[in-house]
Design an enzyme around this catalytic site. Structure first.
Site, mmCIF file in Angstrom:
data_model
loop_
_atom_site.group_PDB
_atom_site.id
_atom_site.type_symbol
_atom_site.label_atom_id
_atom_site.label_comp_id
_atom_site.label_asym_id
_atom_site.label_seq_id
_atom_site.Cartn_x
_atom_site.Cartn_y
_atom_site.Cartn_z
ATOM 1 N N SER A 261 0.856 -1.195 0.000
ATOM 2 C CA SER A 261 0.000 0.000 0.000
ATOM 3 C C SER A 261 0.885 1.236 0.000
ATOM 4 O O SER A 261 2.011 1.194 0.531
ATOM 5 C CB SER A 261 -0.861 -0.011 1.267
ATOM 6 O OG SER A 261 -1.454 1.268 1.469
ATOM 7 N N TYR B 56 -1.670 -0.957 10.628
ATOM 8 C CA TYR B 56 -1.843 -1.295 9.204
ATOM 9 C C TYR B 56 -0.676 -0.734 8.395
ATOM 10 O O TYR B 56 -0.037 -1.464 7.624
ATOM 11 C CB TYR B 56 -3.172 -0.709 8.700
ATOM 12 C CG TYR B 56 -3.386 -0.875 7.209
ATOM 13 C CD1 TYR B 56 -3.929 -2.055 6.698
ATOM 14 C CD2 TYR B 56 -3.044 0.133 6.302
ATOM 15 C CE1 TYR B 56 -4.119 -2.213 5.326
ATOM 16 C CE2 TYR B 56 -3.226 -0.019 4.945
ATOM 17 C CZ TYR B 56 -3.769 -1.193 4.454
ATOM 18 O OH TYR B 56 -3.956 -1.344 3.093
HETATM 19 N N1 NAP Z 1 -8.717 -0.316 -0.433
HETATM 20 C C1 NAP Z 1 -7.627 0.402 -0.353
HETATM 21 O O1 NAP Z 1 -7.671 1.644 -0.206
HETATM 22 C C2 NAP Z 1 -6.272 -0.261 -0.444
HETATM 23 C C3 NAP Z 1 -5.156 0.545 -0.717
HETATM 24 C C4 NAP Z 1 -3.899 -0.049 -0.773
HETATM 25 C C5 NAP Z 1 -3.752 -1.409 -0.562
HETATM 26 N N2 NAP Z 1 -4.854 -2.171 -0.300
HETATM 27 C C6 NAP Z 1 -4.642 -3.603 -0.038
HETATM 28 O O2 NAP Z 1 -5.325 -4.365 -1.023
HETATM 29 C C7 NAP Z 1 -5.644 -5.652 -0.478
HETATM 30 C C8 NAP Z 1 -7.116 -5.949 -0.742
HETATM 31 O O3 NAP Z 1 -7.915 -5.000 -0.028
HETATM 32 P P1 NAP Z 1 -9.317 -4.451 -0.571
HETATM 33 O O4 NAP Z 1 -9.246 -2.983 -0.523
HETATM 34 O O5 NAP Z 1 -9.676 -5.143 -1.828
HETATM 35 O O6 NAP Z 1 -10.290 -4.853 0.637
HETATM 36 P P2 NAP Z 1 -11.304 -6.064 0.828
HETATM 37 O O7 NAP Z 1 -12.326 -6.071 -0.232
HETATM 38 O O8 NAP Z 1 -11.742 -5.990 2.247
HETATM 39 O O9 NAP Z 1 -10.383 -7.355 0.589
HETATM 40 C C9 NAP Z 1 -9.664 -7.998 1.595
HETATM 41 C C10 NAP Z 1 -9.836 -9.496 1.371
HETATM 42 O O10 NAP Z 1 -8.969 -10.194 2.259
HETATM 43 C C11 NAP Z 1 -9.665 -11.340 2.730
HETATM 44 N N3 NAP Z 1 -9.090 -11.735 4.008
HETATM 45 C C12 NAP Z 1 -8.949 -10.986 5.129
HETATM 46 N N4 NAP Z 1 -8.427 -11.726 6.111
HETATM 47 C C13 NAP Z 1 -8.220 -12.969 5.598
HETATM 48 C C14 NAP Z 1 -7.711 -14.174 6.132
HETATM 49 N N5 NAP Z 1 -7.325 -14.289 7.422
HETATM 50 N N6 NAP Z 1 -7.636 -15.260 5.329
HETATM 51 C C15 NAP Z 1 -8.033 -15.186 4.048
HETATM 52 N N7 NAP Z 1 -8.534 -14.065 3.482
HETATM 53 C C16 NAP Z 1 -8.628 -12.981 4.252
HETATM 54 C C17 NAP Z 1 -11.122 -10.872 2.864
HETATM 55 O O11 NAP Z 1 -12.025 -11.979 2.781
HETATM 56 P P3 NAP Z 1 -12.629 -12.681 4.105
HETATM 57 O O12 NAP Z 1 -12.961 -11.588 5.080
HETATM 58 O O13 NAP Z 1 -13.842 -13.400 3.581
HETATM 59 O O14 NAP Z 1 -11.574 -13.609 4.586
HETATM 60 C C18 NAP Z 1 -11.256 -9.987 1.644
HETATM 61 O O15 NAP Z 1 -11.709 -10.726 0.534
HETATM 62 C C19 NAP Z 1 -5.300 -5.595 1.016
HETATM 63 O O16 NAP Z 1 -4.035 -6.194 1.239
HETATM 64 C C20 NAP Z 1 -5.209 -4.094 1.285
HETATM 65 O O17 NAP Z 1 -4.369 -3.782 2.349
HETATM 66 C C21 NAP Z 1 -6.108 -1.638 -0.259
#
Ligand code: NAP
Length: 247
Positions: free
Chosen positions: A139, A152
């Site tokens: 990120s 985080y």
């Molecule tokens: N959104 C942003 O602004 C942003 C910016 C930079 C980076 N990111 C990164 O991008 C990645 C995806 O995030 P997103 O924004 O797409 O959010 P999201 O939709 O909440 O995706 C996170 C995913 O991780 C899964 N997850 C969480 N804990 C888990 C575990 N213990 N085992 C297996 N799966 C797990 C969740 O599914 P379950 O809860 O069903 O397990 C969910 O599908 C993350 O690493 C986040 O830090 C996001």
């Protein structure tokens, strides 16, 4: 990097950025397996993108990690790409005592420790393949922290550092190590619910585009939107941006 004909595992691939990447890679002619803890989200993802394969897995549970590895080795032995995308994000008040930072322990577990373990477990399989790759989704907050999300941000900084070492250690072992560094992505549920687009945010579909284009050109560090500039910023610029973000 060849972007078709791969077999790919995406952790957290049922929602948000992971699902956008899964859908894009499936449409390019890759075999894509997604995993996550919630069956309903995996089912919804398969309805949206019908060629995806799904598996329930909690990457923070050692037994579940081993079951995931065994499942992939048995059913998808050609797996050549691991995308470490699963993550959680919590607001934490560092000054309000030890209880308040318990959620931070979960962030350390899921965003950092689990990814390091999962990667180690999949490396023997990946090293047997042609065109093997690991993608770590970090990120922009790993480069410049947002103090509201202190643990985080620190886990993403740790993943950035780990990714540099992993890439160096694997440089002669046939596994390319990519880092995807998204800025704020407004249409996912990482913060609880999707938010409105701002001048600093992009969509999960734009992140997926950046990843595919970057990997095809073998760009090992793939930023998108503002995070691209942050990656190349000087120490002084980082201090200034940190001040603006955390005023
Ligand atoms: N959104 C942003 O602004 C942003 C910016 C930079 C980076 N990111 C990164 O991008 C990645 C995806 O995030 P997103 O924004 O797409 O959010 P999201 O939709 O909440 O995706 C996170 C995913 O991780 C899964 N997850 C969480 N804990 C888990 C575990 N213990 N085992 C297996 N799966 C797990 C969740 O599914 P379950 O809860 O069903 O397990 C969910 O599908 C993350 O690493 C986040 O830090 C996001």
């Amino acid at each position: 990097m060849k972007m078709e004909g791969n077999t790919v595992l995406i952790t957290g691939g049922a929602t948000g950025i992971g699902l956008a990447i899964a859908d894009r890679l499936a449409k390019l002619g890759n075999e894509v397996i997604i995993c996550g803890r919630r069956k309903d989200k995996l089912d919804e993802a398969q309805k949206e993108s019908s060629t995806l394969h799904a598996r329930i897995a909690d990457i923070s549970d050692p037994r579940s990690r081993k079951e995931l590895l065994d499942f992939v080795v048995n059913d998808y032995p050609a797996l050549n790409m691991l995308i470490n995308n699963a993550g959680i994000q919590r607001k934490i008040d560092l000054a309000s005592g030890e209880d308040a930072i318990k959620e931070g322990d979960r962030e350390i577990e899921i965003n950092f420790k689990s990814q390091v373990h999962l990667t180690a477990m999949f490396l023997p399989l990946l090293q047997k393949q042609e065109n093997a790759a690991i993608v770590n989704v970090t990120s922009g907050l790993g480069l410049i922290p947002l103090s509201t999300f202190p643990i985080y941000s620190a886990t993403k900084a740790a993943m950035h550092s780990y990714t540099l070492s992993l890439r160096h250690q694997l440089r002669n072992k046939g596994v390319k190590v990519f880092e995807l560094i998204p800025p704020t992505v407004h249409d996912t549920e990482l913060k609880g619910k999707p938010t409105a687009r701002t001048e600093y945010s992009i969509s999960s579909s734009e992140v997926a585009d950046a990843l595919v284009a970057g990997m095809a050109k073998d760009n090992l560090e793939i930023g998108a939107g503002p995070s691209l500039g942050w990656l190349r910023a000087s120490g002084d610029e980082i201090q200034q941006i940190f001040g603006r973000m955390n005023h």
